[in-house]
Enzyme design. Structure first.
Site, PDB file in Angstrom:
ATOM      1  N   ARG A   1       0.807  -1.257  -0.052  1.00 16.57           N
ATOM      2  CA  ARG A   1      -0.015  -0.071   0.111  1.00 16.57           C
ATOM      3  C   ARG A   1       0.817   1.309   0.109  1.00 16.57           C
ATOM      4  NH1 ARG A   1      -2.327  -3.740   2.441  1.00 16.57           N
ATOM      5  NH2 ARG A   1      -4.762  -4.452   2.332  1.00 16.57           N
TER       6      ARG A   1
ATOM      7  N   HIS B   1      -0.887  -2.577  -4.533  1.00 12.97           N
ATOM      8  CA  HIS B   1      -0.343  -3.257  -5.427  1.00 12.97           C
ATOM      9  C   HIS B   1      -0.312  -3.056  -6.858  1.00 12.97           C
ATOM     10  CE1 HIS B   1       0.232  -6.320  -2.335  1.00 12.97           C
ATOM     11  NE2 HIS B   1      -0.984  -6.985  -2.412  1.00 12.97           N
TER      12      HIS B   1
ATOM     13  N   HIS C   1       3.113 -12.586  -5.360  1.00 17.45           N
ATOM     14  CA  HIS C   1       2.069 -12.670  -4.651  1.00 17.45           C
ATOM     15  C   HIS C   1       1.556 -14.173  -4.713  1.00 17.45           C
ATOM     16  CE1 HIS C   1      -1.234 -11.788  -2.156  1.00 17.45           C
ATOM     17  NE2 HIS C   1      -0.914 -10.312  -2.136  1.00 17.45           N
TER      18      HIS C   1
ATOM     19  N   ASP D   1      -1.267  -9.723   8.492  1.00 20.68           N
ATOM     20  CA  ASP D   1      -1.418  -8.868   7.230  1.00 20.68           C
ATOM     21  C   ASP D   1      -0.418  -7.753   7.286  1.00 20.68           C
ATOM     22  OD1 ASP D   1      -1.362  -7.972   4.683  1.00 20.68           O
ATOM     23  OD2 ASP D   1      -3.802  -7.768   4.778  1.00 20.68           O
TER      24      ASP D   1
ATOM     25  N   GLU E   1       5.383 -12.436   0.891  1.00 16.42           N
ATOM     26  CA  GLU E   1       5.771 -11.128  -0.008  1.00 16.42           C
ATOM     27  C   GLU E   1       6.847 -10.413   0.392  1.00 16.42           C
ATOM     28  OE1 GLU E   1       1.812  -9.178  -0.744  1.00 16.42           O
ATOM     29  OE2 GLU E   1       1.183 -10.576   0.435  1.00 16.42           O
TER      30      GLU E   1
HETATM   31  C1  GLA Z   1      -1.833  -8.281   0.343  1.00 16.12           C
HETATM   32  C2  GLA Z   1      -2.249  -7.142   1.337  1.00 16.12           C
HETATM   33  C3  GLA Z   1      -3.636  -7.741   1.569  1.00 16.12           C
HETATM   34  C4  GLA Z   1      -4.575  -8.152   0.571  1.00 16.12           C
HETATM   35  C5  GLA Z   1      -3.599  -9.092  -0.309  1.00 16.12           C
HETATM   36  C6  GLA Z   1      -4.552  -9.363  -1.400  1.00 16.12           C
HETATM   37  O1  GLA Z   1      -1.031  -9.088   0.838  1.00 16.12           O
HETATM   38  O2  GLA Z   1      -1.462  -6.761   2.339  1.00 16.12           O
HETATM   39  O3  GLA Z   1      -4.256  -6.797   2.608  1.00 16.12           O
HETATM   40  O4  GLA Z   1      -4.998  -7.005   0.263  1.00 16.12           O
HETATM   41  O5  GLA Z   1      -2.534  -8.567  -0.624  1.00 16.12           O
HETATM   42  O6  GLA Z   1      -5.972  -9.882  -1.281  1.00 16.12           O
END
Ligand code: GLA
Length: 374
Positions: A107, A132, A203, A275, A340
């Site tokens: 982000r 992304h 990803h 996350d 990631e």
């Molecule tokens: C990343 C983001 C998550 C989500 C995924 C896709 O990992 O950090 O919050 O948006 O991608 O769903």
């Protein structure tokens, strides 16, 4: 006489070509994978190493479509989530299953950043933030593919100045190799003709039991990190580097994903699970271990090494069963996890984070290796 020697020469050449092919570390075949909305044909490349591991990668979004690895008894299973056909990736781009992410992975807060005194506005495709790479990120582009003489697959994409709001013509080259040491190796490189920001990743969602075979909560995870970057309600880092010690974010010793995921913790609530970006322990820029994942029931083990400073550990919290993946499997919440490797989210707005700026004349390099053991 002349005809004979010509024939000999031809035979020798064919033999040489054949042996070059046989000596190549990886065997590669390719086939059509479907038609993009723009009417172009996407290809799918099948890489097979000497141990029978198999990776299938399409030049649409650089997506790892499938990855077959052995369990402790040698039984192969496909350990990544995905779709059987291109149409699935086109109709459901947003979980980013298996895709190459760019120009900026994760982000950017308020979908904007300032570089050299100029403010650049991006698509707000995740609340008020940009996620992304925007509405049509690198995951939705058809990359130019080249089969490398060593059995690798090279993908190239030219992202035009202004695409998705980012400055500079950026040439990104991503090489995939499946080595005989059972590694899927991804080498990223890029150049630009104007100052820009860049954060490339892959990803892939893993489930070491096999894709569609239930949730990932029993996988044991070690993350080589003492700190992580806590987030606000929009999952934008606050800027703090917080110690993991004594929190559910401490994966410095291997522990099952599910052990603490439902704990009453503000950060876990914001992410609906894990996350977050972990700040990797590293000395220097060399490839070093980021994560180790063990799946006890199958004995599959995956080690992730990278040259990047961070890793987004995402536990598939937004999967909700609406997506039907390979073999018609419904991908429920937490049916896959992502590691990631990356620079930290929102780095363009966080001067204290490692810089994601790329300037003309500089060559960007980054490597991530997913190694499979049992
Ligand atoms: C990343 C983001 C998550 C989500 C995924 C896709 O990992 O950090 O919050 O948006 O991608 O769903």
């Amino acid at each position: 006489m002349e005809a004979l020697s010509l024939r000999r020469q031809l035979a020798a050449t064919l033999f040489l070509l054949g042996s070059i092919h046989m000596n190549a570390a990886t065997k590669m075949t390719s086939a059509d994978f479907g038609t993009t909305p723009e009417g172009a044909t996407a290809r799918i490349y099948t890489l097979t190493n000497k141990n029978g591991l198999e990776a299938r990668i399409t030049n649409y979004g650089g997506i790892v479509v499938s990855l077959k690895t052995p369990d402790r008894n040698g039984a192969m299973a496909d350990v990544v989530l995905g779709f059987d056909a291109l149409a699935g990736y086109i109709s459901s781009p947003s979980p980013y299953l298996g895709a190459l992410i760019g120009r900026y992975g994760n982000r950017i807060g308020h979908a904007r950043f300032t570089l050299d005194g100029v403010e650049y506005k991006l698509a707000a495709n995740n609340g008020e933030n940009s996620l992304h790479g925007g509405t049509h990120g690198f995951n939705q582009k058809l990359w130019t593919a080249r089969e490398l003489p060593d059995g690798g697959l090279e993908l190239t994409y030219l992202s035009k100045d202004g695409e998705e709001g980012y400055p500079g013509n950026l040439k990104a080259v991503v090489d995939y190799h499946l080595t005989d040491s059972n590694e899927l190796r991804i080498d990223y490189s890029a150049t630009t003709d104007k100052d820009t920001v860049l954060n490339l990743t892959n990803h892939s969602y893993f489930n070491l039991k096999g894709q569609g075979q239930g949730d990932i909560l029993g996988h044991l995870v070690m993350l080589n990190a003492k700190q992580y970057t806590p987030v606000d309600a929009g999952l934008i880092p606050t800027g703090e580097l917080r110690a993991v010690s004594g929190t559910p974010f401490d994966f410095s010793r291997s522990i099952a994903i599910g052990t603490r995921i439902e704990q009453n913790d503000d950060q876990l609530k914001l992410g609906k699970g894990y996350d977050h970006n972990w700040v990797l322990n590293r000395s220097g820029k060399a490839l070093s271990l980021a994560a180790r994942v063990v799946e006890p029931s199958t004995g599959r083990v995956m080690e992730v090494s990278t040259t990047e400073p961070g890793v987004q550990f995402y536990t598939g919290n937004f999967l909700d069963g609406t997506i039907k993946g390979k073999g018609g499997k419904a991908y429920q919440q937490r049916y896959g996890f992502c590691l990631e490797t990356q620079h930290f989210p929102d780095s363009p707005n966080k001067p204290k984070f490692p810089s994601t700026v790329l300037k003309p004349g500089q060559q960007f390099y980054s490597t991530t290796v997913f190694k499979f053991l049992k």
